[in-house]
Design a protein around this motif. Structure first.
Motif, PDB file in Angstrom:
ATOM      1  N   THR B 112    -135.743 -39.078  65.608  1.00 30.32           N
ATOM      2  CA  THR B 112    -134.934 -38.484  64.527  1.00 30.32           C
ATOM      3  C   THR B 112    -134.689 -39.474  63.396  1.00 30.32           C
ATOM      4  OG1 THR B 112    -132.932 -37.236  63.979  1.00 30.32           O
ATOM      5  CG2 THR B 112    -132.682 -38.977  65.633  1.00 30.32           C
ATOM      6  N   ALA B 113    -134.740 -40.761  63.687  1.00 29.51           N
ATOM      7  CA  ALA B 113    -134.562 -41.756  62.615  1.00 29.51           C
ATOM      8  C   ALA B 113    -135.665 -41.607  61.567  1.00 29.51           C
ATOM      9  CB  ALA B 113    -134.554 -43.171  63.191  1.00 29.51           C
ATOM     10  N   LEU B 143    -136.149 -49.651  61.686  1.00 30.15           N
ATOM     11  CA  LEU B 143    -137.602 -49.480  61.609  1.00 30.15           C
ATOM     12  C   LEU B 143    -137.969 -48.279  60.737  1.00 30.15           C
ATOM     13  CD1 LEU B 143    -140.496 -50.241  62.313  1.00 30.15           C
ATOM     14  CD2 LEU B 143    -140.315 -48.767  64.323  1.00 30.15           C
ATOM     15  N   ALA B 144    -137.278 -47.163  60.930  1.00 26.92           N
ATOM     16  CA  ALA B 144    -137.592 -45.960  60.151  1.00 26.92           C
ATOM     17  C   ALA B 144    -137.434 -46.243  58.657  1.00 26.92           C
ATOM     18  CB  ALA B 144    -136.701 -44.800  60.578  1.00 26.92           C
ATOM     19  N   ALA B 145    -136.359 -46.926  58.293  1.00 25.90           N
ATOM     20  CA  ALA B 145    -136.140 -47.275  56.886  1.00 25.90           C
ATOM     21  C   ALA B 145    -137.271 -48.168  56.386  1.00 25.90           C
ATOM     22  CB  ALA B 145    -134.789 -47.966  56.724  1.00 25.90           C
ATOM     23  N   SER B 146    -137.650 -49.155  57.186  1.00 24.90           N
ATOM     24  CA  SER B 146    -138.725 -50.073  56.805  1.00 24.90           C
ATOM     25  C   SER B 146    -140.039 -49.324  56.574  1.00 24.90           C
ATOM     26  CB  SER B 146    -138.894 -51.143  57.890  1.00 24.90           C
ATOM     27  OG  SER B 146    -139.959 -52.021  57.579  1.00 24.90           O
ATOM     28  N   LEU B 147    -140.307 -48.324  57.407  1.00 23.27           N
ATOM     29  CA  LEU B 147    -141.555 -47.562  57.271  1.00 23.27           C
ATOM     30  C   LEU B 147    -141.623 -46.859  55.918  1.00 23.27           C
ATOM     31  CD1 LEU B 147    -142.043 -45.884  60.777  1.00 23.27           C
ATOM     32  CD2 LEU B 147    -143.019 -48.027  59.918  1.00 23.27           C
ATOM     33  N   TYR B 148    -140.459 -46.473  55.364  1.00 23.68           N
ATOM     34  CA  TYR B 148    -140.449 -45.784  54.079  1.00 23.68           C
ATOM     35  C   TYR B 148    -139.957 -46.671  52.937  1.00 23.68           C
ATOM     36  CZ  TYR B 148    -141.600 -41.814  56.912  1.00 23.68           C
ATOM     37  OH  TYR B 148    -142.238 -40.984  57.780  1.00 23.68           O
ATOM     38  N   ARG B 220    -127.646 -43.023  52.144  1.00 24.99           N
ATOM     39  CA  ARG B 220    -127.393 -41.853  52.975  1.00 24.99           C
ATOM     40  C   ARG B 220    -127.082 -42.307  54.395  1.00 24.99           C
ATOM     41  NH1 ARG B 220    -127.099 -40.565  48.700  1.00 24.99           N
ATOM     42  NH2 ARG B 220    -127.829 -38.689  47.605  1.00 24.99           N
ATOM     43  N   TYR B 221    -126.256 -41.482  55.058  1.00 26.62           N
ATOM     44  CA  TYR B 221    -125.803 -41.787  56.413  1.00 26.62           C
ATOM     45  C   TYR B 221    -126.777 -41.193  57.430  1.00 26.62           C
ATOM     46  CZ  TYR B 221    -122.889 -41.609  60.597  1.00 26.62           C
ATOM     47  OH  TYR B 221    -122.423 -41.734  61.876  1.00 26.62           O
ATOM     48  N   MET B 222    -127.146 -41.951  58.441  1.00 28.52           N
ATOM     49  CA  MET B 222    -128.095 -41.496  59.465  1.00 28.52           C
ATOM     50  C   MET B 222    -127.329 -41.060  60.722  1.00 28.52           C
ATOM     51  SD  MET B 222    -131.425 -42.462  58.384  1.00 28.52           S
ATOM     52  CE  MET B 222    -132.348 -43.162  59.765  1.00 28.52           C
ATOM     53  N   VAL B 223    -127.670 -39.853  61.219  1.00 26.49           N
ATOM     54  CA  VAL B 223    -126.975 -39.234  62.353  1.00 26.49           C
ATOM     55  C   VAL B 223    -127.694 -39.525  63.664  1.00 26.49           C
ATOM     56  CG1 VAL B 223    -126.200 -37.052  63.316  1.00 26.49           C
ATOM     57  CG2 VAL B 223    -126.328 -37.338  60.823  1.00 26.49           C
ATOM     58  N   ALA B 224    -127.041 -40.239  64.582  1.00 24.60           N
ATOM     59  CA  ALA B 224    -127.698 -40.673  65.816  1.00 24.60           C
ATOM     60  C   ALA B 224    -127.924 -39.536  66.804  1.00 24.60           C
ATOM     61  CB  ALA B 224    -126.857 -41.758  66.484  1.00 24.60           C
ATOM     62  N   SER B 225    -126.886 -38.708  67.018  1.00 27.14           N
ATOM     63  CA  SER B 225    -126.946 -37.710  68.098  1.00 27.14           C
ATOM     64  C   SER B 225    -125.848 -36.687  67.868  1.00 27.14           C
ATOM     65  CB  SER B 225    -126.772 -38.405  69.452  1.00 27.14           C
ATOM     66  OG  SER B 225    -126.876 -37.497  70.521  1.00 27.14           O
ATOM     67  N   VAL B 226    -125.581 -35.865  68.853  1.00 25.79           N
ATOM     68  CA  VAL B 226    -124.528 -34.849  68.878  1.00 25.79           C
ATOM     69  C   VAL B 226    -124.807 -33.710  67.886  1.00 25.79           C
ATOM     70  CG1 VAL B 226    -122.062 -34.347  68.874  1.00 25.79           C
ATOM     71  CG2 VAL B 226    -122.856 -36.637  69.511  1.00 25.79           C
ATOM     72  N   MET B 227    -125.018 -34.044  66.601  1.00 27.12           N
ATOM     73  CA  MET B 227    -125.261 -32.988  65.625  1.00 27.12           C
ATOM     74  C   MET B 227    -126.611 -32.323  65.897  1.00 27.12           C
ATOM     75  SD  MET B 227    -123.571 -34.649  62.195  1.00 27.12           S
ATOM     76  CE  MET B 227    -124.146 -33.358  61.108  1.00 27.12           C
ATOM     77  N   ASN B 228    -126.671 -31.031  65.573  1.00 31.70           N
ATOM     78  CA  ASN B 228    -127.823 -30.224  65.945  1.00 31.70           C
ATOM     79  C   ASN B 228    -129.149 -30.756  65.404  1.00 31.70           C
ATOM     80  OD1 ASN B 228    -128.645 -27.787  67.312  1.00 31.70           O
ATOM     81  ND2 ASN B 228    -129.297 -27.106  65.278  1.00 31.70           N
ATOM     82  N   VAL B 229    -129.127 -31.261  64.172  1.00 30.29           N
ATOM     83  CA  VAL B 229    -130.367 -31.702  63.536  1.00 30.29           C
ATOM     84  C   VAL B 229    -131.071 -32.797  64.337  1.00 30.29           C
ATOM     85  CG1 VAL B 229    -129.171 -33.349  62.002  1.00 30.29           C
ATOM     86  CG2 VAL B 229    -131.402 -32.419  61.332  1.00 30.29           C
ATOM     87  N   LEU B 231    -130.977 -33.141  67.582  1.00 27.15           N
ATOM     88  CA  LEU B 231    -131.604 -32.515  68.761  1.00 27.15           C
ATOM     89  C   LEU B 231    -132.880 -31.784  68.363  1.00 27.15           C
ATOM     90  CD1 LEU B 231    -128.569 -32.989  69.688  1.00 27.15           C
ATOM     91  CD2 LEU B 231    -128.982 -31.130  71.302  1.00 27.15           C
ATOM     92  N   THR B 232    -132.837 -31.140  67.179  1.00 28.82           N
ATOM     93  CA  THR B 232    -134.041 -30.446  66.691  1.00 28.82           C
ATOM     94  C   THR B 232    -135.197 -31.441  66.540  1.00 28.82           C
ATOM     95  OG1 THR B 232    -132.721 -28.776  65.556  1.00 28.82           O
ATOM     96  CG2 THR B 232    -134.970 -29.112  64.753  1.00 28.82           C
ATOM     97  N   HIS B 233    -134.929 -32.586  65.895  1.00 33.10           N
ATOM     98  CA  HIS B 233    -135.995 -33.592  65.730  1.00 33.10           C
ATOM     99  C   HIS B 233    -136.497 -34.099  67.082  1.00 33.10           C
ATOM    100  CE1 HIS B 233    -134.204 -34.612  61.495  1.00 33.10           C
ATOM    101  NE2 HIS B 233    -134.956 -33.532  61.468  1.00 33.10           N
ATOM    102  N   GLN B 234    -135.574 -34.241  68.019  1.00 34.72           N
ATOM    103  CA  GLN B 234    -135.974 -34.754  69.338  1.00 34.72           C
ATOM    104  C   GLN B 234    -136.811 -33.740  70.113  1.00 34.72           C
ATOM    105  OE1 GLN B 234    -135.725 -37.755  70.273  1.00 34.72           O
ATOM    106  NE2 GLN B 234    -134.058 -38.652  69.058  1.00 34.72           N
ATOM    107  N   SER B 235    -136.920 -32.500  69.614  1.00 38.91           N
ATOM    108  CA  SER B 235    -137.700 -31.488  70.337  1.00 38.91           C
ATOM    109  C   SER B 235    -139.176 -31.855  70.472  1.00 38.91           C
ATOM    110  CB  SER B 235    -137.567 -30.119  69.659  1.00 38.91           C
ATOM    111  OG  SER B 235    -138.248 -30.135  68.410  1.00 38.91           O
ATOM    112  N   VAL B 236    -139.612 -32.894  69.761  1.00 35.72           N
ATOM    113  CA  VAL B 236    -140.994 -33.349  69.975  1.00 35.72           C
ATOM    114  C   VAL B 236    -141.193 -33.772  71.431  1.00 35.72           C
ATOM    115  CG1 VAL B 236    -141.499 -34.039  67.583  1.00 35.72           C
ATOM    116  CG2 VAL B 236    -140.451 -35.705  69.127  1.00 35.72           C
ATOM    117  N   ILE B 237    -140.123 -34.279  72.059  1.00 36.56           N
ATOM    118  CA  ILE B 237    -140.257 -34.748  73.457  1.00 36.56           C
ATOM    119  C   ILE B 237    -140.621 -33.573  74.364  1.00 36.56           C
ATOM    120  CG2 ILE B 237    -139.135 -35.890  75.405  1.00 36.56           C
ATOM    121  CD1 ILE B 237    -137.031 -36.997  73.456  1.00 36.56           C
TER     122      ILE B 237
END
Lengths: 417, 417
Positions: B112-113, B143-148, B220-229, B231-237
């Protein structure tokens, strides 16, 4: 049975470079006049391992049980195109890396530990034993023994045992029995402790203890690197790489790896040798351990204690001590005889990189590809970056072997130079 | 473009469970009467992330650039049959594990990052910021920030900053700027430091600082967990797992994962929800954090500081402090609203395991499968072992999510209980 998808990539056979060398390999010699170190190998190695050490056969079938264990510990390992690194370097060619850090023990060492422990188990011995410096080889030995239900006795160089307690934790998690060497478990260890109670230990002392322990307890000795059989087992790396490149329609123009004793390097590059000379192969060492540029190509001791036979190789002398310890796996004074011969004949080139180049390469690889590579593997990455910078307008396909991860070596970034 | 082989396994879309929940999700509420925490989200989240948080769409296309980044950081992650563990347990069914520890940052957090940093970059902001406890989320953010090509400012809970210097090293290697929180970078941090100079810091303070920093610096603030978005990103697992099972002709009878805020768990299991009820799903928490058995299903604060909105979830209370810290990622007092609803409706069951069971499971997993799993993931493994022992004569196919590796948590094995 392994899955069909993995069976397509993991090879069925190990590849032995000996029949494809440009001239016959010089035979090993006894290291001492009073005891035959070659006969000693007969007693301490599993018979099958000994056979594979001296074979001239090009291929050796990988037993099904070993194939399955390879799959269990994470083979095939990924081959990933380092697109972010290419972009960062402004390179219009391609850089791929083969990532052995993805195996369960975090380095390539497990590739030979598994078959050695398997053959020991098949021969009904009581256990396996070896020496370890920083602990990568000890970890691989412990896990491989655990997979085949064998106990393992690991002699860890005392200074590393004290400085790297987490490596000991890993070996213990893998059911390994670990002691600081010199130890009280062997007559040789007790003698050293009596004479030099404050010794930090050496790999030579560790080898002596492991060999004595093997002889006294019906254990077998596990060979980490340098000897041909370990390079043969490591050929799974290069064979997988070839297959993975083939599946995506790529050809390797350049292969780059780091050299300690030569096992990850030989395993990665030797499978490309029979295909002819259109793949450039570069063996990178630490600047502080310039075995290929400043070493002699001669018969020399494999281990400082002279327990194992002498072999003909590039060597800085068996008593060579490099100045720093940030990449423990590259401190070895020599290099595998087959690799040494290929260097001597000019088929494989060599390169050297500095600690500063390595740290910079590790940082760049982390913040572009996300991989925290081992300091040893950082030498291969640094060498690849040098190559790219020197050939920035060529569009080559470069493949680098990243032999392990660096999660247990992070302290090197905390120290001031 | 990603390779054809990976394209077959990495999904094209993220899956959002909201439209498939047994009843509508209760909406979030403002946490305080004087300031709208819901309006605050509008200012601190990238617009696209906010949209995905509140969407009712079942699928969201994964942008090509994110797909490519997923491949770069090691997706698809392996699904491996734990044959050695099955043998050790004497189980005649099958145990598979999905291994998120194989990603570049060593856990699922990067899934999700990456999209959050990607959307922030697309919107032209100056950087991203977040809080981190043990440092896994901070590493993924860096790392995610560095990639972009974005800078990242990470507020690390002071006690962890001091106790876990290697996590800071990792974040620095990923180009992350890390400070101990409370810090002097924000007015809120300076106020806390003045009033409580010796505070160990909390996640709540870290969130407050990150939000203030985002507002003041066009970050911008990065959301680690709990919020639905997240979990949606983690659906790749879970989607990868389904595809990998399909390719080998398997069906999951049981899914087991561990729950901190719920992101690895939701990402792993929710893609199985629309397929009906023939897959048993078990959410495992630490015995010390019994949110599902002893928590209330109610509106509660997401963060102890009350910066983010209130949501309806199982909660032990926002000021809950668990007794031990060996698995930092599972200490959270609540669980994602969608997961909480599925637990409340009985579709997902819960389990709890003790620290002793977890350590034993981590040892067993290490010496059979070779994987040093994270303490958090050890809860899922322990729960799977319990399940097998309780159903030893059934031949089920159990799939466990091993959400991360434990190389930076090895010290838990050195301590006496």
């Amino acid at each position: 049975m392994i899955t069909a998808m993995n069976k397509e990539i993991i090879p069925d056979n190990w590849y032995n470079v000996v029949p494809d060398l440009p001239e016959p390999l010089a035979p090993p010699r006894d290291s001492k006049s009073d005891i035959s170190s070659i006969n000693l190998l007969n007693k301490i190695l599993p018979k099958e391992v000994l056979k594979q050490e001296f074979t001239f056969k090009r291929y050796e079938k990988i037993p099904d049980e070993v194939m399955e264990a390879y799959e269990q510990i994470g083979r095939p390992t990924p081959l990933i195109r380092a697109k972010n690194l290419e972009k960062k370097l402004g390179y219009s060619g391609k850089i791929y890396y083969k990532y052995e850090g993805a195996t369960a023990t975090g380095s390539h060492k497990i590739n030979t530990a598994i078959p050695q422990a398997y053959y020991a188990m098949k021969e009904g011995v009581k256990g396996v034993t070896t020496e370890t410096g920083a602990g990568q080889w000890g970890s691989a030995t412990a896990l491989a023994a655990s997979l085949y239900g064998l106990p393992s006795q690991i002699f860890m160089v005392k200074i590393s045992f004290e400085q790297k307690p987490l490596r000991k934790t890993v070996m213990n998690l893998y059911n390994g029995n670990v002691v600081a060497s010199p130890s009280t478990l062997t007559a040789y260890g007790r003698k050293i402790l009596k004479e030099h109670p404050d010794t930090p230990g050496t790999l030579g002392i560790g080898i002596s203890e492991a060999v004595e322990y093997a002889l006294d307890n019906d254990y077998r000795y596990m060979v980490a690197s340098v000897m041909n059989v370990s390079l043969t087992h490591q050929s799974v790396i290069g064979q997988e790489t070839k297959k993975q490149l083939e599946l995506i329609g790529e050809h390797a123009d350049v292969l780059i790896g780091c050299v300690g004793g030569g096992s990850n390097f030989g395993g990665f590059t030797f499978p490309f040798i029979p295909d002819g000379d259109d793949t450039e192969i570069i063996a990178t060492t630490a600047n502080e351990v310039p075995k290929f540029s400043k070493g002699d190509y001669k018969y020399d001791l494999m281990d400082s204690a002279g327990i194992l036979p002498q072999v003909r190789m590039y060597s800085l002398g068996a008593d060579f001590v490099p100045p720093t310890i940030y990449a423990g796996g590259l401190r070895y004074h020599g290099a595998s005889p087959s690799l040494s011969l290929l260097i001597n004949k000019g088929r494989i080139k060599s390169d050297e990189v500095t600690e500063e180049e390595v740290k910079e390469a590790l940082r760049t690889f982390a913040n572009t590809q996300g991989i925290i590579a081992a300091p040893e593997s950082g030498h291969a990455i640094a060498s690849a970056i040098k190559y790219v910078k020197a050939h920035i307008n060529e569009k080559k396909t470069i493949v680098v072997n990243v032999s392990g991860h660096g999660y247990l070596d992070l302290s090197i970034f905390g120290e001031k130079k």
